[in-house]
Write a protein that holds these residues in place. Structure first.
Motif, PDB file in Angstrom:
ATOM      1  N   MET A 184       0.861  -1.071   0.140  1.00 26.41           N
ATOM      2  CA  MET A 184       0.187  -0.057   0.017  1.00 26.41           C
ATOM      3  C   MET A 184       0.735   1.294   0.093  1.00 26.41           C
ATOM      4  SD  MET A 184      -2.972   1.175   2.689  1.00 26.41           S
ATOM      5  CE  MET A 184      -3.612  -0.336   2.807  1.00 26.41           C
ATOM      6  N   GLU A 185       0.375   2.209  -0.866  1.00 20.94           N
ATOM      7  CA  GLU A 185       1.380   3.404  -0.802  1.00 20.94           C
ATOM      8  C   GLU A 185       0.369   4.521  -0.305  1.00 20.94           C
ATOM      9  OE1 GLU A 185       2.073   4.037  -4.981  1.00 20.94           O
ATOM     10  OE2 GLU A 185       3.175   5.903  -4.608  1.00 20.94           O
ATOM     11  N   VAL A 186       0.866   5.621   0.315  1.00 18.87           N
ATOM     12  CA  VAL A 186       0.007   6.568   0.910  1.00 18.87           C
ATOM     13  C   VAL A 186       0.740   7.890   0.444  1.00 18.87           C
ATOM     14  CG1 VAL A 186      -0.822   7.556   3.133  1.00 18.87           C
ATOM     15  CG2 VAL A 186      -0.538   4.916   2.856  1.00 18.87           C
ATOM     16  N   SER A 187      -0.113   8.836   0.111  1.00 23.40           N
ATOM     17  CA  SER A 187       0.541  10.117  -0.032  1.00 23.40           C
ATOM     18  C   SER A 187      -0.341  11.180   0.539  1.00 23.40           C
ATOM     19  CB  SER A 187       0.651  10.375  -1.747  1.00 23.40           C
ATOM     20  OG  SER A 187       0.790  11.786  -1.987  1.00 23.40           O
ATOM     21  N   VAL A 188       0.304  12.134   1.345  1.00 21.78           N
ATOM     22  CA  VAL A 188      -0.351  13.082   1.907  1.00 21.78           C
ATOM     23  C   VAL A 188       0.236  14.266   1.645  1.00 21.78           C
ATOM     24  CG1 VAL A 188      -1.140  13.923   4.081  1.00 21.78           C
ATOM     25  CG2 VAL A 188      -0.973  11.592   3.905  1.00 21.78           C
ATOM     26  N   VAL A 189      -0.503  15.224   0.749  1.00 19.31           N
ATOM     27  CA  VAL A 189       0.048  16.327   0.235  1.00 19.31           C
ATOM     28  C   VAL A 189      -0.572  17.680   1.147  1.00 19.31           C
ATOM     29  CG1 VAL A 189       0.275  18.181  -1.844  1.00 19.31           C
ATOM     30  CG2 VAL A 189       0.551  15.653  -1.877  1.00 19.31           C
ATOM     31  N   ASP A 190       0.163  18.797   1.380  1.00 13.01           N
ATOM     32  CA  ASP A 190      -0.533  19.879   1.910  1.00 13.01           C
ATOM     33  C   ASP A 190       0.209  21.093   1.315  1.00 13.01           C
ATOM     34  OD1 ASP A 190       1.782  21.302   3.839  1.00 13.01           O
ATOM     35  OD2 ASP A 190       1.365  19.407   4.736  1.00 13.01           O
ATOM     36  N   GLU A 245       9.178   8.768   2.668  1.00  9.42           N
ATOM     37  CA  GLU A 245       9.754  10.055   1.990  1.00  9.42           C
ATOM     38  C   GLU A 245       9.050  11.133   2.184  1.00  9.42           C
ATOM     39  OE1 GLU A 245      11.088   6.900  -1.717  1.00  9.42           O
ATOM     40  OE2 GLU A 245       9.467   8.474  -1.867  1.00  9.42           O
ATOM     41  N   ILE A 246       9.895  12.332   2.376  1.00  8.69           N
ATOM     42  CA  ILE A 246       9.236  13.458   2.659  1.00  8.69           C
ATOM     43  C   ILE A 246       9.791  14.578   1.694  1.00  8.69           C
ATOM     44  CG2 ILE A 246       8.792  15.557   4.203  1.00  8.69           C
ATOM     45  CD1 ILE A 246       8.994  13.542   6.420  1.00  8.69           C
ATOM     46  N   LEU A 247       9.034  15.242   0.773  1.00  9.67           N
ATOM     47  CA  LEU A 247       9.495  16.206  -0.196  1.00  9.67           C
ATOM     48  C   LEU A 247       8.807  17.656   0.116  1.00  9.67           C
ATOM     49  CD1 LEU A 247       9.107  14.180  -3.425  1.00  9.67           C
ATOM     50  CD2 LEU A 247      11.012  14.688  -2.271  1.00  9.67           C
ATOM     51  N   SER A 248       9.674  18.581   0.633  1.00 10.70           N
ATOM     52  CA  SER A 248       8.926  19.662   1.221  1.00 10.70           C
ATOM     53  C   SER A 248       9.574  20.990   0.682  1.00 10.70           C
ATOM     54  CB  SER A 248       9.068  19.824   2.741  1.00 10.70           C
ATOM     55  OG  SER A 248       8.220  20.785   3.255  1.00 10.70           O
ATOM     56  N   VAL A 249       8.889  21.870   0.209  1.00 11.94           N
ATOM     57  CA  VAL A 249       9.182  23.224  -0.195  1.00 11.94           C
ATOM     58  C   VAL A 249       8.200  24.191   0.302  1.00 11.94           C
ATOM     59  CG1 VAL A 249      10.623  22.552  -2.191  1.00 11.94           C
ATOM     60  CG2 VAL A 249       8.049  22.932  -2.501  1.00 11.94           C
ATOM     61  N   GLY A 293       5.092  26.008   0.336  1.00 10.32           N
ATOM     62  CA  GLY A 293       3.611  25.839  -0.566  1.00 10.32           C
ATOM     63  C   GLY A 293       3.415  24.426  -0.855  1.00 10.32           C
ATOM     64  N   ARG A 294       4.267  23.404  -0.615  1.00 12.68           N
ATOM     65  CA  ARG A 294       3.815  21.889  -0.973  1.00 12.68           C
ATOM     66  C   ARG A 294       4.825  21.144  -0.207  1.00 12.68           C
ATOM     67  NH1 ARG A 294       4.229  17.566  -4.125  1.00 12.68           N
ATOM     68  NH2 ARG A 294       2.331  16.558  -5.081  1.00 12.68           N
ATOM     69  N   THR A 295       4.132  20.196   0.646  1.00 10.71           N
ATOM     70  CA  THR A 295       4.827  19.327   1.310  1.00 10.71           C
ATOM     71  C   THR A 295       4.096  17.634   0.964  1.00 10.71           C
ATOM     72  OG1 THR A 295       5.536  20.727   3.346  1.00 10.71           O
ATOM     73  CG2 THR A 295       5.398  18.271   3.495  1.00 10.71           C
ATOM     74  N   GLN A 296       4.859  17.019   0.672  1.00  9.58           N
ATOM     75  CA  GLN A 296       4.242  15.684   0.191  1.00  9.58           C
ATOM     76  C   GLN A 296       5.173  14.620   1.241  1.00  9.58           C
ATOM     77  OE1 GLN A 296       5.209  13.534  -3.431  1.00  9.58           O
ATOM     78  NE2 GLN A 296       3.295  12.500  -3.221  1.00  9.58           N
ATOM     79  N   VAL A 297       4.097  13.850   2.014  1.00  8.36           N
ATOM     80  CA  VAL A 297       4.630  12.656   2.810  1.00  8.36           C
ATOM     81  C   VAL A 297       4.308  11.400   1.990  1.00  8.36           C
ATOM     82  CG1 VAL A 297       4.731  11.350   4.827  1.00  8.36           C
ATOM     83  CG2 VAL A 297       4.697  13.938   4.862  1.00  8.36           C
ATOM     84  N   ARG A 298       5.090  10.636   1.522  1.00 12.47           N
ATOM     85  CA  ARG A 298       4.990   9.301   0.778  1.00 12.47           C
ATOM     86  C   ARG A 298       5.351   8.173   1.749  1.00 12.47           C
ATOM     87  NH1 ARG A 298       7.604   6.117  -2.639  1.00 12.47           N
ATOM     88  NH2 ARG A 298       6.101   4.937  -3.987  1.00 12.47           N
ATOM     89  N   MET A 299       4.565   7.261   1.989  1.00 14.25           N
ATOM     90  CA  MET A 299       4.860   6.361   2.791  1.00 14.25           C
ATOM     91  C   MET A 299       4.237   4.915   2.148  1.00 14.25           C
ATOM     92  SD  MET A 299       3.458   7.561   6.354  1.00 14.25           S
ATOM     93  CE  MET A 299       2.024   7.826   6.238  1.00 14.25           C
ATOM     94  N   VAL A 300       5.208   3.696   2.310  1.00 16.98           N
ATOM     95  CA  VAL A 300       4.781   2.574   1.622  1.00 16.98           C
ATOM     96  C   VAL A 300       4.916   1.549   2.743  1.00 16.98           C
ATOM     97  CG1 VAL A 300       5.959   0.803   0.175  1.00 16.98           C
ATOM     98  CG2 VAL A 300       5.749   3.255  -0.670  1.00 16.98           C
ATOM     99  N   ARG A 301       4.004   0.491   2.663  1.00 14.81           N
ATOM    100  CA  ARG A 301       3.820  -0.537   3.747  1.00 14.81           C
ATOM    101  C   ARG A 301       3.565  -1.707   2.985  1.00 14.81           C
ATOM    102  NH1 ARG A 301       3.669  -1.892   9.385  1.00 14.81           N
ATOM    103  NH2 ARG A 301       3.740  -3.958   9.472  1.00 14.81           N
ATOM    104  N   GLY A 302       4.450  -2.967   2.920  1.00 20.04           N
ATOM    105  CA  GLY A 302       4.169  -4.111   2.165  1.00 20.04           C
ATOM    106  C   GLY A 302       3.137  -4.922   3.296  1.00 20.04           C
ATOM    107  N   ARG A 303       2.529  -6.021   2.789  1.00 17.77           N
ATOM    108  CA  ARG A 303       1.596  -6.836   3.473  1.00 17.77           C
ATOM    109  C   ARG A 303       2.552  -7.611   4.722  1.00 17.77           C
ATOM    110  NH1 ARG A 303      -1.927 -11.154   0.339  1.00 17.77           N
ATOM    111  NH2 ARG A 303       0.044 -12.378   0.371  1.00 17.77           N
ATOM    112  N   ARG A 304       3.724  -7.899   4.283  1.00 15.27           N
ATOM    113  CA  ARG A 304       4.445  -8.787   5.370  1.00 15.27           C
ATOM    114  C   ARG A 304       4.974  -7.784   6.490  1.00 15.27           C
ATOM    115  NH1 ARG A 304       7.133 -13.664   3.259  1.00 15.27           N
ATOM    116  NH2 ARG A 304       6.469 -13.713   1.120  1.00 15.27           N
TER     117      ARG A 304
END
Lengths: 140, 118
Positions: free
Chosen positions: A75-81, A121-125, A127-138
């Protein structure tokens, strides 16, 4: 391979808005065959990402959940503000002993995300911050 | 599942058991901290939180549990938790909470040990 299933949310600063995303995590996680305990950990990490974004990131937060099927579902999760942004490298890991004696006992969110997910992973400038997270089933 | 409830399930001498269910967010954390303060003020020295019906907590709720811990330590009391979901147990482990609070698998085990100490 099947197209990934996606859920998209736009959160505003309403009480418990983050729970809507948690429901989405449950739905996609069940489809991927995630164990309940693994899903709980993903939910805790997603809660923190959403709360941080809602608190520091302005009025609207966009969240995308993506369920990747396959031999090793993930599962991949992206949160952008759209807030002022921050340098994740300057955020120190919280220490319980320090927090206990401090006026402000918060500041656990980023640490929990990093420890509960496989990758963050966090990419932040400004006006835009993206937190991207990944989790496998295991699990971690 | 996510609706918060807090119930004083037992108060026996200086030991109190608080059952928590649902999502521990800022409001829930405040309610827990308020109840804990009341109990400590009235002489309770051991607080056991039974979290069997709680599976999610956020970092604001966590910070309020740390306030409870601070209050308990200030009176040389004991803070304990039981029946943690694996996710919450992992969260507490990440925080290092076991340095200051006791964690038990279930309420029966917790009360047997905590009552013997109090």
């Amino acid at each position: 391979m099947a197209e990934p299933e996606r859920l998209h949310f736009v959160l505003s600063r309403l009480p418990n808005a983050e729970l809507v995303v948690v429901s989405g995590v449950e739905q996609l996680g069940a489809a991927l065959g995630f164990a309940r305990d693994t899903l709980d950990e993903v939910k805790l990490a997603v809660l923190e990402a959403c709360l941080n974004a809602l608190e520091h990131g302005g009025s609207e937060v966009e969240v995308e959940l993506v369920a990747h099927q396959g031999r090793e579902p993930w599962m991949e999760v992206s949160v952008v503000d759209r807030g002022p942004g921050f340098d994740p490298g300057t955020v120190a890991s919280p220490r319980l002993n320090d927090k206990l004696h401090a006026q402000r006992k918060r500041g656990w969110g980023l640490e929990l995300m990093r420890r509960l997910m496989d990758r963050v992973e966090i990419l932040s400038v400004p006006g835009r911050t993206q937190v991207r997270m990944v989790r496998g089933r295991r699990g971690v | 599942m996510d609706i918060f409830e807090l119930r004083l399930a037992l108060q026996d001498g200086s030991v109190a058991v608080l059952e928590v269910s649902g999502y521990i967010n800022n409001e829930a954390g405040e309610a827990i901290a308020t109840q804990a303060r009341r109990l400590l003020d009235s002489g309770t020295r051991t607080l056991l939180f039974d979290l069997h019906a709680t599976r999610i907590i956020n970092s604001i709720g966590i910070s309020l549990l740390l306030e409870v811990l601070e209050g308990v330590l200030a009176v040389d009391g004991t803070l304990a938790f039981c029946s943690l979901s694996p996710g919450i147990a992992k969260t507490f482990q990440i925080m290092g909470l076991a340095q200051y609070a006791k964690v038990f698998t279930d309420r029966e085990t917790a009360l047997a040990e905590l009552s013997a100490r109090s």
